[in-house]
Write an enzyme that holds these catalytic residues in place. Structure first.
Site, PDB file in Angstrom:
ATOM      1  N   LYS A 294    -105.095 -45.977 -55.368  1.00  0.00           N
ATOM      2  CA  LYS A 294    -104.588 -47.342 -55.186  1.00  0.00           C
ATOM      3  C   LYS A 294    -105.141 -48.174 -56.346  1.00  0.00           C
ATOM      4  CE  LYS A 294    -104.255 -47.172 -50.116  1.00  0.00           C
ATOM      5  NZ  LYS A 294    -102.769 -47.174 -50.008  1.00  0.00           N
TER       6      LYS A 294
ATOM      7  N   ARG B 132    -100.809 -39.156 -42.184  1.00  0.00           N
ATOM      8  CA  ARG B 132     -99.999 -38.169 -41.452  1.00  0.00           C
ATOM      9  C   ARG B 132    -100.611 -36.783 -41.541  1.00  0.00           C
ATOM     10  NH1 ARG B 132     -95.071 -39.924 -45.174  1.00  0.00           N
ATOM     11  NH2 ARG B 132     -96.353 -41.788 -45.006  1.00  0.00           N
TER      12      ARG B 132
HETATM   13  N1  BES Z   1    -103.272 -46.739 -45.120  1.00  0.00           N
HETATM   14  C1  BES Z   1    -102.077 -46.802 -45.883  1.00  0.00           C
HETATM   15  C2  BES Z   1    -101.032 -47.704 -45.253  1.00  0.00           C
HETATM   16  C3  BES Z   1    -101.334 -49.187 -45.226  1.00  0.00           C
HETATM   17  C4  BES Z   1    -100.839 -50.004 -46.216  1.00  0.00           C
HETATM   18  C5  BES Z   1    -102.038 -49.757 -44.181  1.00  0.00           C
HETATM   19  C6  BES Z   1    -101.093 -51.358 -46.168  1.00  0.00           C
HETATM   20  C7  BES Z   1    -102.308 -51.093 -44.138  1.00  0.00           C
HETATM   21  C8  BES Z   1    -101.837 -51.909 -45.117  1.00  0.00           C
HETATM   22  C9  BES Z   1    -101.477 -45.425 -46.014  1.00  0.00           C
HETATM   23  O1  BES Z   1    -102.368 -44.353 -46.011  1.00  0.00           O
HETATM   24  C10 BES Z   1    -100.754 -45.355 -47.303  1.00  0.00           C
HETATM   25  O2  BES Z   1    -101.385 -45.411 -48.323  1.00  0.00           O
HETATM   26  N2  BES Z   1     -99.426 -45.220 -47.233  1.00  0.00           N
HETATM   27  C11 BES Z   1     -98.588 -45.108 -48.373  1.00  0.00           C
HETATM   28  C12 BES Z   1     -97.751 -43.868 -48.204  1.00  0.00           C
HETATM   29  C13 BES Z   1     -96.947 -43.485 -49.414  1.00  0.00           C
HETATM   30  C14 BES Z   1     -97.863 -43.045 -50.525  1.00  0.00           C
HETATM   31  C15 BES Z   1     -96.001 -42.369 -49.048  1.00  0.00           C
HETATM   32  C16 BES Z   1     -97.708 -46.344 -48.428  1.00  0.00           C
HETATM   33  O3  BES Z   1     -97.209 -46.760 -47.394  1.00  0.00           O
HETATM   34  O4  BES Z   1     -97.570 -46.903 -49.506  1.00  0.00           O
HETATM   35 MN    MN Z   2    -103.054 -43.863 -47.998  1.00  0.00          MN
END
Ligand code: BES
Ligand code: MN
Ligand code: ZN
Length: 525
Positions: free
Chosen positions: A302, A377
Site C-alpha cells: 500500500k 480472503r
Molecule cells: N483490508 C483491505 C480492505 C480495506 C480497504 C479495509 C479500506 C478498510 C478500508 C484489504 O485487505 C485490501 O487490501 N483489499 C484490496 C483487495 C484488492 C487488492 C484485490 C482492495 O480492496 O483494494
Molecule cells: Mn489487503
C-alpha cells in the site's frame, strides 16, 4: 508500547504486558477506560443531576416529593421554553427551586411505545456527552413517567446502554490519561427486579463492544496474532467460553497453507483462535472474523500514506467475533456458537509470499496469489473451512474488512452482505436495523467465473472487487449455509458521534450478537 516482556517457557512463547492483564468482567471492576457504574432503584436518590425522561403530552410535571414551589418553577420553565416532550428535545434547568439537585435535565421521548431501541441509545449517548461536559459525578435518572412497564424497562436499559457505549475511552497509551470522574448513575424504574435483567443483558453487550474496540484499536505491533489470541483467551475464559489457540505449527500441520502464507514473511506467525460458547445443544452457529493485525499490502505494498495508516483496524472483523462471543457468554444466551478467528499480519521480508505464488488451502484448493493485498480472503478461506470441517458448523457467517470496492459501493452507512439464503438475509437485516448496524445485500449470482485462475484452482483477485471476495469465499463454505459480511469502512469513526467514541467503534458485535439469537430462534420455530 515497549513495555512488553516476552518469556520463553519451553517452546511456548508467553507474552506479558498490560494487554494481557485480566480484563474487566463486571461493572464493579471496570478498568479506568470503561467507567460507568449504575444502580437500579424504585425511589429518588440524591445526585448532582436529576434527569427526567418525559413522554410527549405529559401534562403538568409533578414528581413525588416535589413541593408546590418546585412544581411552579419547573412548569413555568417548561412553558417558557415550550418544552413538549417530543423526541430529541431537551430542557436544562439550573438550580431548580426546592430540589437538592444542581441541575435538572428533562429529556423528551415522544411516544414511548414508538421509541426505537436505536433512538433511545442515541439519547443515552447525548446524555452521556452532556453529563461529561457538566462535570457531574452522580446522576439520577427518573423513568417512571413511562407508564407501561415493558416500555419503561426497555427504554431505560437502552438509554443506559447508550450512556455506557459513548463513555468508552482508549487511553492505555497515555502516560497521564485525561481525568475521568467516577460517574455513578442511579436509574429509577417501574420495577427494579424486572428492569435488572434488561440492564444486565445490555451491560454484557457493552462489555463485548468494549473488547472489540480495544482489540481493534491496538496498534499493529501490539495486536499481533498471538497477542490477539491471548487477549481473547484472557477475557473469554472466565465467562465459561472454551478457548483453543492453534499456533503456526498446527496451522501448517492441518494444511491451512492459505492462512499460513499471509504472515510467513513475519516472525509474528499465523494463529487460529477458536472460542466456543455452548448455551444450547445442536450444531454450532459459526462466526468467522478476519483478524489481520496489520495490512501493509505485502509486496503489493500500500503506497499511499492514507491507505496504509489505519490498517491496524484490519482485525476489526475478528475483534467483532470475539466481542460477540463475549457478549453472548456474558448474557448466558441459550445458543451454541463458535467464534473462529484466523490471525495474520501481512508484511514484507525475504520470506514473505510473492505475487503469483500458489498456496494450498486446508480443503486442498490451490490458490494463485494474484495480489498479496487481497490477504483477507486467504485467511478467511481456511477459517471458513475449519468451521465447516472441524467444528461441524450448521451455518457460517464470516465478517471482514475485505474490500475497498465495498466502501465505494456503500460507504460506511451499511455493511455489504452476500448470501443465497433468504432466512439468513432476513434475520441479518432485522438484527442490523435493531442495533443500527445496518447491512445491505449485494448479489452473488452471475459472478461464478471471476475468480478462475489460469494456473491454479482459483485466484484471489477479480472484478467487481467486492463480489470477487465473496465468490472466492463461498467455495470454502461448500454446502453449509453461509453469509459473507464485508464491513470495510464501518469499524472506524473519525470523530465521536452518537454511541461511537472516536476511533474503533466495535461495529459488528451488536449485529452478530442479535443475529445469532434471532437466527437460532428462527431455527427452533
Ligand atoms: N483490508 C483491505 C480492505 C480495506 C480497504 C479495509 C479500506 C478498510 C478500508 C484489504 O485487505 C485490501 O487490501 N483489499 C484490496 C483487495 C484488492 C487488492 C484485490 C482492495 O480492496 O483494494
Ligand atoms: Mn489487503
Ligand atoms: Zn486487509
Amino acid at each position: 508500547m515497549k513495555k512488553l516482556i516476552a518469556i520463553s517457557i519451553g517452546t511456548l512463547l508467553v507474552t506479558s504486558s498490560l494487554l494481557l492483564s485480566p480484563a474487566p468482567v463486571s461493572a464493579a471492576t471496570h478498568a479506568p477506560y470503561l467507567h460507568t457504574q449504575f444502580t437500579i432503584t424504585e425511589s429518588m436518590q440524591p445526585a448532582d443531576v436529576l434527569v427526567v425522561l418525559v413522554p410527549e403530552e405529559h401534562g403538568e410535571l409533578r414528581l413525588t416529593g416535589w413541593s408546590r414551589d418546585s412544581r411552579a418553577h419547573i412548569n413555568r420553565a417548561i412553558n417558557v421554553a415550550d418544552f413538549t416532550g417530543k423526541a430529541d428535545s431537551q430542557l436544562e434547568i439550573v438550580a431548580p427551586v426546592g430540589l437538592n439537585y444542581g441541575r435538572l435535565l428533562l429529556i423528551g421521548l415522544g411516544n414511548p411505545s414508538e421509541l426505537s431501541r436505536a433512538k433511545a441509545e442515541e439519547m443515552g449517548a447525548s446524555l452521556s456527552s452532556w453529563v461529561n461536559n457538566s462535570k457531574a459525578e452522580t446522576v439520577h435518572v427518573h423513568s417512571q413517567l413511562i407508564a407501561n412497564a415493558g416500555d419503561n424497562h426497555r427504554i431505560a436499559a437502552a438509554i443506559s446502554h447508550g450512556v455506557e457505549l459513548r463513555n468508552y475511552r482508549f487511553d492505555r497509551y497515555k502516560s497521564s490519561p485525561e481525568a475521568r470522574p467516577a460517574q455513578r448513575y442511579s436509574w429509577q424504574v417501574a420495577l427494579a427486579t424486572d428492569a435488572r435483567a434488561a440492564f444486565e443483558q445490555k451491560q454484557a453487550l457493552a462489555q463485548g463492544v468494549f473488547t472489540a474496540r480495544e482489540l481493534t484499536n491496538l496498534p499493529g505491533s501490539d495486536g499481533y496474532p498471538e497477542a490477539f489470541a491471548r487477549y481473547a483467551q484472557t477475557v473469554l475464559t472466565p465467562l465459561g467460553v472454551e478457548v483453543t489457540i492453534l499456533g503456526p505449527e498446527q496451522v501448517k500441520e492441518l494444511g491451512m497453507g492459505s492462512l499460513y502464507s499471509v504472515s510467513q514473511g513475519s516472525h509474528m506467525k499465523a494463529h487460529l483462535l477458536v472460542a466456543r460458547w455452548k448455551g444450547a445443544e445442536g450444531d454450532p452457529i459459526a462466526l468467522v472474523g478476519k483478524g489481520n493485525s496489520f495490512d501493509t499490502g505485502g509486496y503489493n505494498l500500500k503506497t499511499q500514506a492514507a491507505s496504509i495508516l489505519r490498517m491496524h483496524t484490519d482485525k476489526a472483523g475478528g475483534a467483532a467475533v470475539v466481542g460477540a462471543i463475549k457478549a453472548l457468554a456474558g448474557q448466558k444466551a441459550p445458543v451454541h456458537v463458535v467464534g473462529v478467528v484466523p490471525l495474520s499480519i501481512n508484511m514484507i521480508s525475504g520470506d514473505a509470499y510473492l505475487p503469483g505464488d500458489v498456496v494450498t488451502a486446508g480443503d486442498g484448493t490451490t490458490i494463485e496469489v494474484g495480489n498479496t493485498d487481497a490477504e483477507g480472503r486467504l485467511i478467511l478461506a481456511d477459517g471458513i473451512w475449519y468451521a465447516r470441517e472441524h467444528l461441524n458448523a450448521g451455518v457460517i457467517a464470516d465478517i471482514a474488512t475485505l474490500t475497498g470496492a465495498k466502501v465505494g459501493a456503500l460507504g460506511n452507512a451499511y455493511a455489504a452482505i452476500f448470501t443465497q439464503h433468504s432466512d439468513i438475509e432476513a434475520t441479518l437485516r432485522d438484527a442490523g436495523d435493531m442495533v443500527h448496524e445496518r447491512v445491505w445485500p449485494l448479489p452473488l449470482d452471475g459472478y461464478d467465473n471471476i475468480v478462475k485462475s489460469r494456473i491454479a484452482d482459483r485466484i484471489n483477485t477479480g472484478s467487481p472487487g467486492a463480489q470477487a471476495g465473496a465468490i472466492f469465499l463461498q467455495h470454502f463454505a461448500a454446502d453449509t449455509p453461509w453469509v459473507h459480511i464485508d464491513m470495510a469502512g464501518n469499524a472506524f469513526s473519525a470523530s465521536a458521534s452518537g454511541i461511537h467514541p472516536e476511533g474503533s467503534n466495535g461495529y459488528g458485535v451488536r449485529l452478530l450478537t442479535e443475529w445469532v439469537k434471532l437466527y437460532h430462534q428462527q431455527q427452533q420455530d
